[in-house]
Design an enzyme around this catalytic site. Structure first.
Site, mmCIF file in Angstrom:
data_model
loop_
_atom_site.group_PDB
_atom_site.id
_atom_site.type_symbol
_atom_site.label_atom_id
_atom_site.label_comp_id
_atom_site.label_asym_id
_atom_site.label_seq_id
_atom_site.Cartn_x
_atom_site.Cartn_y
_atom_site.Cartn_z
ATOM 1 N N GLY A 180 0.822 -1.207 0.000
ATOM 2 C CA GLY A 180 0.000 0.000 0.000
ATOM 3 C C GLY A 180 0.849 1.246 0.000
ATOM 4 O O GLY A 180 2.038 1.208 0.310
ATOM 5 N N GLY A 221 0.415 5.885 0.281
ATOM 6 C CA GLY A 221 -0.399 7.087 0.413
ATOM 7 C C GLY A 221 0.433 8.297 0.081
ATOM 8 O O GLY A 221 1.525 8.197 -0.491
ATOM 9 N N GLY A 222 -0.079 9.474 0.470
ATOM 10 C CA GLY A 222 0.638 10.707 0.148
ATOM 11 C C GLY A 222 1.938 10.868 0.905
ATOM 12 O O GLY A 222 2.873 11.508 0.421
ATOM 13 N N PHE A 223 2.039 10.248 2.110
ATOM 14 C CA PHE A 223 3.207 10.475 2.954
ATOM 15 C C PHE A 223 3.896 9.183 3.390
ATOM 16 O O PHE A 223 4.867 9.234 4.126
ATOM 17 C CB PHE A 223 2.816 11.268 4.201
ATOM 18 C CG PHE A 223 2.289 12.639 3.898
ATOM 19 C CD1 PHE A 223 3.155 13.695 3.690
ATOM 20 C CD2 PHE A 223 0.925 12.865 3.795
ATOM 21 C CE1 PHE A 223 2.672 14.968 3.407
ATOM 22 C CE2 PHE A 223 0.431 14.126 3.509
ATOM 23 C CZ PHE A 223 1.317 15.179 3.306
ATOM 24 N N VAL A 231 3.613 1.279 2.648
ATOM 25 C CA VAL A 231 3.461 0.169 3.589
ATOM 26 C C VAL A 231 3.990 -1.104 2.945
ATOM 27 O O VAL A 231 3.663 -1.424 1.794
ATOM 28 C CB VAL A 231 1.991 -0.011 4.010
ATOM 29 C CG1 VAL A 231 1.860 -1.134 5.039
ATOM 30 C CG2 VAL A 231 1.433 1.290 4.582
ATOM 31 N N LYS A 256 5.186 0.560 8.044
ATOM 32 C CA LYS A 256 4.836 1.821 7.402
ATOM 33 C C LYS A 256 6.061 2.726 7.400
ATOM 34 O O LYS A 256 6.572 3.107 8.451
ATOM 35 C CB LYS A 256 3.679 2.488 8.155
ATOM 36 C CG LYS A 256 3.261 3.844 7.622
ATOM 37 C CD LYS A 256 2.124 4.404 8.476
ATOM 38 C CE LYS A 256 1.735 5.809 8.061
ATOM 39 N NZ LYS A 256 0.661 6.360 8.920
ATOM 40 N N ASP A 271 -9.031 11.206 10.911
ATOM 41 C CA ASP A 271 -8.980 10.769 9.508
ATOM 42 C C ASP A 271 -9.683 9.424 9.343
ATOM 43 O O ASP A 271 -9.202 8.533 8.640
ATOM 44 C CB ASP A 271 -7.534 10.670 9.028
ATOM 45 C CG ASP A 271 -7.434 10.665 7.492
ATOM 46 O OD1 ASP A 271 -8.399 11.097 6.841
ATOM 47 O OD2 ASP A 271 -6.399 10.231 6.966
#
Length: 656
Positions: free
Chosen positions: A45, A47-49, A52, A65, A173
């Site tokens: 996985g 994301g923006g930051f 994973v 992560k 979030d």
């Protein structure tokens, strides 16, 4: 494997086996080893930051992560996330195993010279949750997860959130992508990158920077930058509605229950029906724009627990400005109570109150019918039919009062009450009169075989009135929010005559739910043309013309209409196209007639993906709010990419 890595490997393996063990500091070398040096094959996985990775530890697995963009991210933010994770130990929260915070010197080129720069390695290690994130499992009520699974997921998420709030932790979030499912479909809240730990006596805080996911973010937080436990509750409400329906939008609880009827287990149908309804009501209450009116997590859990009992009661709220009553009774007593209410209320003069009672009776009769079909056993609902007949007789004697209450709006003199001649779609009248249709003209159109679409609150049908092909929009239910939006649409569109604005031809006031009649636009919405599976070819000239013509319509609303109008929900789904690809702006349900002293909105309504950040933060609604949304529409038309695609924002990607 060196000695340090070997020792820490044993520590991590014991952590996996002992669920009571505390999270600990882990060296970078260990996390590199278990993930095969963060190989692409192990990536699960991103994301923006962060990215994973899956890691192997003995016979077990972990998720690592790795923050991929630490530049500009303050160290305190990482510390805050670690602190929240260490305190968050619960079966419905992903288990935190350890963290790594190491800085390495690395030679890098800067302005043509080699310099020693600090490289920060910030990593978090968690249990591996095998079923992935909830967003990959959510579908509508016709397929996918069964009701038992969805109900347990809703309850599990709420229990995890209750624990966080009791520990003074705000998640900030919450969304399906941040909820993981294990092998038994137990939900686990994850990703605490935006979380905040409040002091014991603190209930809210102010943030400097807005962060989160649009569509799930509390509008009050967007407006005031104030975060509180109610901020998470709003996100929970959106998630509940998405679990129930597959979409994030508000839907009436009757509509949600009906959509589940064919999938519910007949042996438990009565209880499951009630669970669906209760969950739908909870979702709606959580999404209340007033944070003070949202339930707390403990209250939600108590209500969910009650629905698991076979001997449950239903709570019905009946209310108007002068008439409020709450019923909380065993189901078999509903009929007697409603009959008594009907007899008492017929002494009053407010027709709206009788209409509310009739709605309750119809709802009880519907539940009774559904239970009979499910073979759960018929419950006596004494007096329902008799009460309905009394109410109908009373309303017949007061026929001057139209049940929708909408005729009062005629003080604006917008209705054409004279005999209506055949209208011609190519010869649009220059006046602002709205034609009044009889229900006999429209009822043949409102059939399932004629349905061409479903909006957030309405069904859309195509048919002929005389020789003219029209579109009829009717409410899915009589919810007051829906009624107000359609009534607002009539009032706003009565002020508009322009070739790039969809034409509201008229409406029908005789039905329980308001019906609106529009011109038929054969190409449908711009959104469908741009993004449907069978994309319609659009050369650059056609796209530029759509942009230019839409801009003419928007300019008319802002500066040429009788009263300045701010649409407040400009998006490609609100732009319809005729057979020649001429655009026409539609969807005026949340529009505003603006005066100088009426620019601050009391509530934020619309599609968050297109919404002006200034409007979200301040509540100040001006024509510039529409212009911002239109800028996003232009990007969408040029790129043919959705506003939100592959977890990326079109605006963010364009700016970058």
């Amino acid at each position: 494997m060196d000695r340090e890595t070997s020792t820490s490997y044993d520590v991590l393996e014991r952590l996996l086996l002992d669920e009571s063990a505390e999270p600990t500091s882990l060296p970078l070398s260990l996390l590199q080893y278990v993930t095969n040096h963060f190989s692409l094959d192990n990536q699960i996985g991103s994301g923006g930051f962060a990215v994973v990775y899956k890691g192997m530890v003995g016979k077990g697995m972990v998720a690592v992560k790795k923050l991929s963009n630490t530049f500009g991210l303050h160290e305190n933010k990482f510390h805050e996330e670690v602190k929240c994770l260490i305190n968050a130990k619960h079966k419905n929260i992903v288990r935190f195993l350890g963290y790594c915070a190491e800085t390495q010197g690395k030679m890098q080129k800067f302005e043509g010279k080699l310099v020693m720069a600090d490289q920060r390695n910030w990593l978090l290690c968690f249990e591996y949750v095998c079923k992935g994130s909830l967003d990959k499992h959510i579908t509508d009520a016709t397929c996918g997860l069964n009701w038992r699974e969805r109900y347990q997921i809703i309850k599990g998420i709420t229990e995890g959130l209750l624990f966080l709030h009791e520990m003074r932790i705000l998640h900030l979030d919450l969304k399906p992508a941040n909820i993981l499912l294990d092998g038994q479909m137990v939900p686990k809240i994850a990703d605490f990158g935006l979380s905040r730990c409040l002091d014991f006596d603190q209930t809210r805080a102010i943030t400097e920077n807005l962060s989160g996911t649009l569509g799930y973010m509390d509008p009050e937080y967007l407006r005031s930058r104030q975060i509180a436990f109610a901020s998470d509750i709003y996100s929970l409400g959106v998630i509940i509605m998405e679990i129930l329906t597959g979409t994030k939008q508000y839907l009436d609880d009757d509509y949600v229950v009906e959509s589940w009827m064919n999938r519910l287990d007949a042996s438990e149908g009565r209880m499951q029906l009630e669970q669906v309804r209760v969950c739908s009501k909870i979702g709606i209450e959580c999404m209340n724009l007033d944070p003070k009116k949202r339930p707390v997590a403990r209250h939600i859990i108590d209500r969910l627990d009650k629905t698991t009992s076979a001997d449950y009661s239903e709570e019905i709220c009946i209310g108007s400005s002068s008439f409020e009553l709450q019923i909380s009774l065993p189901r078999e007593q509903f009929g007697e109570r409603i009959e008594k209410l009907g007899a008492e209320s017929l002494q009053k003069t407010d027709v709206k109150e009788h209409s509310i009672l009739e709605d309750v009776a119809e709802r009880l009769e519907w539940l009774h019918m559904q239970e009979s079909q499910l073979k759960v056993g018929q419950l006596p609902l004494w007096g329902v039919q008799d009460m309905k007949e009394k109410v109908n007789r009373h309303r017949a004697n007061n026929s001057s009062s139209i049940c929708t209450g909408f005729s009062e709006k005629n003080i604006l003199d917008i209705f054409n009450t004279k005999t209506r001649s055949n209208f011609d779609r190519n010869d649009r009248r220059k006046s602002h009169f709205i034609n009044i249709f009889r229900k006999e003209e429209l009822l043949p159109i409102v059939r399932s075989s004629n349905q061409i679409g479903t909006g957030s609150f309405s069904g859309v049908y195509k048919g002929f009135v005389g020789n003219a092909l029209v579109v009829v929009k009717t409410l899915l239910s009589g919810n007051m929010l829906e009624i107000n939006m359609l009534e607002n649409e009539v009032i706003v569109q009565s002020q508009i005559v322009h070739k790039n604005i969809a034409w509201l031809i008229g409406c029908c006031l005789e039905m329980e739910n308001l019906m609106l009649v529009y011109e038929f636009l054969s190409r449908g919405s711009l959104y469908d043309i741009l993004h449907s599976s069978s994309k319609v070819p659009l050369n650059l000239d056609v796209r530029l013309n759509i942009i230019e013509e839409s801009a003419h319509g928007l300019a008319y609303l802002h500066s040429q209409a009788h009263t300045k109008i701010v649409h407040s929900d400009i998006k490609t789904a609100s732009i319809l196209l005729d057979e020649k690809f001429v655009p026409k702006i539609s969807g005026f349900g949340v529009s505003r007639l603006i005066t100088r002293d009426n620019e601050h909105a009391e509530s934020v309504i619309g599609d968050m993906n297109y919404m002006d950040p200034v409007y979200l933060q301040t509540g100040l609604l001006t024509e510039k709010s529409d212009v911002y949304s239109f800028g996003i529409v232009i990007l969408e038309i040029i790129s043919r990419k959705k506003v939100s695609h592959s977890n990326n924002s079109l605006v963010k990607c364009f700016v970058e």
